[in-house]
Design a protein around this motif. Structure first.
Motif, short mmCIF file in Angstrom:
data_model
loop_
_atom_site.label_atom_id
_atom_site.label_comp_id
_atom_site.label_asym_id
_atom_site.label_seq_id
_atom_site.Cartn_x
_atom_site.Cartn_y
_atom_site.Cartn_z
N SER A 35 0.81 -1.22 0.00
CA SER A 35 0.00 0.00 0.00
C SER A 35 0.84 1.26 0.00
N ASN A 36 2.09 1.16 0.38
CA ASN A 36 2.98 2.32 0.37
C ASN A 36 3.91 2.34 -0.83
N ASN A 37 3.64 1.45 -1.78
CA ASN A 37 4.46 1.39 -2.99
C ASN A 37 3.62 1.35 -4.26
N GLY A 38 2.55 2.11 -4.26
CA GLY A 38 1.81 2.34 -5.50
C GLY A 38 0.68 1.40 -5.81
N TYR A 39 0.32 0.49 -4.88
CA TYR A 39 -0.80 -0.41 -5.13
C TYR A 39 -2.06 0.12 -4.45
N GLU A 40 -3.16 0.11 -5.17
CA GLU A 40 -4.46 0.49 -4.61
C GLU A 40 -5.15 -0.79 -4.16
N ILE A 41 -5.44 -0.88 -2.87
CA ILE A 41 -5.86 -2.15 -2.29
C ILE A 41 -7.24 -2.07 -1.66
N ASP A 42 -8.08 -3.04 -2.02
CA ASP A 42 -9.32 -3.31 -1.30
C ASP A 42 -9.08 -4.56 -0.46
N LEU A 43 -9.45 -4.49 0.81
CA LEU A 43 -9.14 -5.57 1.74
C LEU A 43 -10.39 -6.24 2.28
N ILE A 44 -10.39 -7.57 2.25
CA ILE A 44 -11.44 -8.36 2.91
C ILE A 44 -10.77 -9.20 3.97
N SER A 45 -11.15 -8.98 5.23
CA SER A 45 -10.58 -9.74 6.34
C SER A 45 -11.70 -10.34 7.18
N LYS A 46 -11.31 -11.07 8.19
CA LYS A 46 -12.28 -11.79 9.01
C LYS A 46 -12.26 -11.30 10.45
N LYS A 47 -13.43 -11.17 11.02
CA LYS A 47 -13.53 -10.84 12.44
C LYS A 47 -13.40 -12.12 13.24
N ILE A 48 -12.39 -12.16 14.09
CA ILE A 48 -12.16 -13.32 14.94
C ILE A 48 -12.58 -12.97 16.35
N LYS A 49 -13.51 -13.73 16.90
CA LYS A 49 -14.10 -13.39 18.19
C LYS A 49 -13.15 -13.63 19.35
N TRP A 50 -12.37 -14.71 19.28
CA TRP A 50 -11.48 -15.06 20.38
C TRP A 50 -10.04 -14.95 19.91
N SER A 51 -9.24 -14.22 20.67
CA SER A 51 -7.87 -13.99 20.25
C SER A 51 -6.96 -13.80 21.45
N ASN A 52 -5.75 -14.32 21.32
CA ASN A 52 -4.73 -14.09 22.35
C ASN A 52 -3.90 -12.85 22.04
N TYR A 53 -4.22 -12.19 20.94
CA TYR A 53 -3.50 -11.00 20.53
C TYR A 53 -4.49 -9.85 20.37
N PRO A 54 -5.06 -9.35 21.44
CA PRO A 54 -6.02 -8.25 21.31
C PRO A 54 -5.35 -7.03 20.68
N SER A 55 -6.07 -6.39 19.75
CA SER A 55 -5.51 -5.25 19.04
C SER A 55 -6.57 -4.18 18.85
#
Length: 224
Positions: free
Chosen positions: A31-51
């Protein structure tokens, strides 16, 4: 003109797993080198890495993004979704219903867009990459950070190269082979997976996992 990419990565944002850390670094680079990006990600309910970091905090520049959630419990709805995935792709596995949710309940996000590439990261995103290449003729780049399918993991973690696939998994490798390009983090993984994948090395690319360290001020030392 910048290249437009549909980046499908269940584990990417929020950054709540080791896989997500790897993928968000690649998103930052692209994304910082000239690519235009659409992102599809997943919501994970349980995680050991809260962010709670935003994409801006992570220095990731995204054109559009959605976080798709599914119910991971056994219900009539999730049973139907898994069955539909099997009839559509000829294979099914735990968690494959996320691909159903993206394709059929979030199609408006991408159906009228023109992409130069579809990049898939982490299972079951490769099902969506296969679907978009077959139905819309989009160029599909698949990424494999670990041996896949899991049954093909080296012994003792899996059954090795000769592991027999159950009938409901036999279509996986055929789908994987349909990608235009395959990205691996190193030659060792590529060479291992090419024992059962069909594409020659000309369709493979080695991109090591990105790593960076925050800038830390030099610690002052005094002589004795």
């Amino acid at each position: 003109m910048s290249k437009k990419v549909l980046f499908i990565a269940p584990s990417s944002y929020p950054v709540n797993s080791p896989e997500a850390i790897v993928n968000i670094k690649l998103l930052e680079l692209l994304s910082n080198n000239g690519y235009e990006i659409d992102l599809i990600s997943k919501k994970i309910k349980w995680s050991n890495y809260p962010s709670t970091q935003s994409l801006e905090d992570l220095n990731v520049k995204i054109n559009r993004s959605i976080v798709v959630e599914v119910d991971n419990k056994f219900t009539l709805k999730t049973l139907f979704q898994h069955l539909y995935v099997y009839f559509l792709f000829g294979t099914v596995f735990k968690g494959a219903h996320w691909a159903y949710e993206v394709i059929f309940n979030n199609k408006s996000f991408f159906k009228n867009e023109k992409y130069d590439y579809v990049i898939t990261k982490d299972t079951p995103s490769f099902l969506i990459g296969y679907y978009l290449k077959k139905k819309l003729g989009l160029k599909w780049i698949s990424t494999w950070n670990d041996p896949y399918p899991p049954l093909k993991y080296p012994v003792p973690y899996g059954g090795g190269l000769d592991a027999k696939m159950p009938f409901y998994n036999k279509g996986i490798i055929t789908i994987m082979d349909f990608a235009d390009k395959h990205i691996f983090p190193n030659e060792r993984l590529r060479d291992y997976m090419l024992n059962y994948l069909n594409p020659d090395k000309s369709k493979t690319v080695i991109i090591p996992h990105l790593a960076y360290e925050p800038i830390i001020g030099k610690k002052k030392t005094t002589g004795s």
